[in-house]
Scaffold this motif. Structure first.
Motif, mmCIF file in Angstrom:
data_model
loop_
_atom_site.group_PDB
_atom_site.id
_atom_site.type_symbol
_atom_site.label_atom_id
_atom_site.label_comp_id
_atom_site.label_asym_id
_atom_site.label_seq_id
_atom_site.Cartn_x
_atom_site.Cartn_y
_atom_site.Cartn_z
ATOM 1 N N THR A 159 0.854 -1.196 0.000
ATOM 2 C CA THR A 159 0.000 0.000 0.000
ATOM 3 C C THR A 159 0.885 1.240 0.000
ATOM 4 O OG1 THR A 159 -1.792 -1.129 1.183
ATOM 5 C CG2 THR A 159 -1.755 1.291 1.273
ATOM 6 N N VAL A 160 0.672 2.131 -0.976
ATOM 7 C CA VAL A 160 1.489 3.345 -1.067
ATOM 8 C C VAL A 160 0.671 4.610 -0.833
ATOM 9 C CG1 VAL A 160 3.194 2.300 -2.609
ATOM 10 C CG2 VAL A 160 1.190 3.432 -3.587
ATOM 11 N N LYS A 161 -0.652 4.478 -0.837
ATOM 12 C CA LYS A 161 -1.516 5.624 -0.563
ATOM 13 C C LYS A 161 -2.744 5.121 0.168
ATOM 14 C CE LYS A 161 -3.563 9.721 -2.726
ATOM 15 N NZ LYS A 161 -3.759 10.461 -3.999
ATOM 16 N N GLU A 162 -2.953 5.607 1.374
ATOM 17 C CA GLU A 162 -4.060 5.124 2.183
ATOM 18 C C GLU A 162 -5.278 5.999 1.971
ATOM 19 O OE1 GLU A 162 -5.063 4.145 6.837
ATOM 20 O OE2 GLU A 162 -3.107 3.610 6.021
ATOM 21 N N GLU A 163 -6.230 5.445 1.256
ATOM 22 C CA GLU A 163 -7.541 6.061 1.103
ATOM 23 C C GLU A 163 -8.559 5.045 1.594
ATOM 24 O OE1 GLU A 163 -8.093 7.557 -2.835
ATOM 25 O OE2 GLU A 163 -6.659 9.186 -2.548
ATOM 26 N N ASN A 164 -9.825 5.281 1.362
ATOM 27 C CA ASN A 164 -10.833 4.367 1.888
ATOM 28 C C ASN A 164 -10.618 2.943 1.397
ATOM 29 O OD1 ASN A 164 -13.339 3.843 3.391
ATOM 30 N ND2 ASN A 164 -14.175 3.396 1.373
ATOM 31 N N ILE A 165 -10.230 2.787 0.114
ATOM 32 C CA ILE A 165 -10.043 1.447 -0.451
ATOM 33 C C ILE A 165 -8.933 0.693 0.265
ATOM 34 C CG2 ILE A 165 -9.279 0.186 -2.512
ATOM 35 C CD1 ILE A 165 -10.753 2.263 -4.195
ATOM 36 N N THR A 166 -7.845 1.376 0.572
ATOM 37 C CA THR A 166 -6.666 0.712 1.143
ATOM 38 C C THR A 166 -6.498 0.959 2.638
ATOM 39 O OG1 THR A 166 -5.386 2.619 0.353
ATOM 40 C CG2 THR A 166 -5.368 0.625 -1.008
#
Length: 246
Positions: A159-166
């Motif tokens: 994971t390189v960008k934490e948004e709702n999906i990740t």
């Protein structure tokens, strides 16, 4: 949410040779049964269309396709949509199914492509979406040649960008392969695999789009992935992101 899920089915024709004698057998399989059941258990209405039914069941007009909030293509090549029986055998002019999908997304519908041997560019280039109108819709640039990366030793996404999906996805299970593509400059890369984009999201017109580089089921999607405690929530988050109702 009402979802049209297309692909993830195949027919295997085998030749059994036993000494002098041989015989044939044929079996039909579907790869997304578990995923589709997970989605239905979560309250998502899923219309599942196996690859061989596209010829007779895929929507033929904007009015038919507009009843969906999102469309998913998984392991089904562009020829299945473009070489319709009416045109191939009878030379009739018919609506281009991929142009209907493009218009659907432009007007606000969601679109997800999941990886596989007949996704993106695919094995020996046979999926061939690079040379279709969906190349404009996807949030990634497709390769011109066979885009499969086989990893029999297993490889873990990051994971390189934490948004709702990740959100909360810090430890991924292994995958046994994926499709390589390049993220467009206006898209978001949420996870990578060997420094290649793994989950990419974007927009086209009024609609939202996403790409998942590997498979939703074996063989690329390992047993560890299918059994992963985050398996169900990951797909629901992706679909919630792209859905017209989001």
């Amino acid at each position: 949410m009402r979802l049209l899920f297309v692909g993830e089915s195949w027919v295997i024709h085998m030749i059994h040779t036993k000494g002098y004698d041989s015989f044939t057998s044929t079996k039909y399989e579907e790869g997304a049964t578990y995923l589709i059941q997970c989605l239905r258990d979560s309250g998502i209405e899923v219309d599942y269309m196996p690859s061989h039914e596209v010829q007779v069941r895929f929507p033929k007009s904007e009015q038919e396709i507009e009843k969906y909030d999102a469309i998913v293509l998984s392991d089904i090549g562009s020829n299945t949509f473009l070489l319709r029986n009416e045109t191939f055998y009878e030379m009739k002019i018919v609506p281009n199914a991929l142009e209907l999908i493009k218009k659907f997304v432009k007007d606000g519908g969601g679109f997800l492509m999941i990886g596989g041997y007949l996704s993106f560019t695919g094995v020996e280039g046979k999926a061939n979406y690079k040379n279709t109108v969906l190349a404009d819709v996807l949030p990634v640039e497709l390769l011109s040649t066979d885009d499969r990366i086989e990893m029999p030793q297993g490889v873990h996404p990051v994971t390189v960008k934490e948004e709702n999906i990740t959100r909360g996805l810090t430890e991924w299970p292994p995958f046994l392969g994926y499709n390589r593509f390049i993220a467009k400059t206006d898209s978001d890369v949420l996870a990578t695999i060997q420094n290649d984009p793994f989950i990419v999201t974007g927009h086209y017109g009024k609609g939202k789009t996403a790409c998942f580089a590997s498979d939703c089921a074996p063989h690329w999607g390992s047993k560890e992935f299918v059994d992963w405690e985050q398996y169900k929530s990951l797909w629901i988050r992706i679909l919630q992101f792209i859905s017209r109702k989001s």
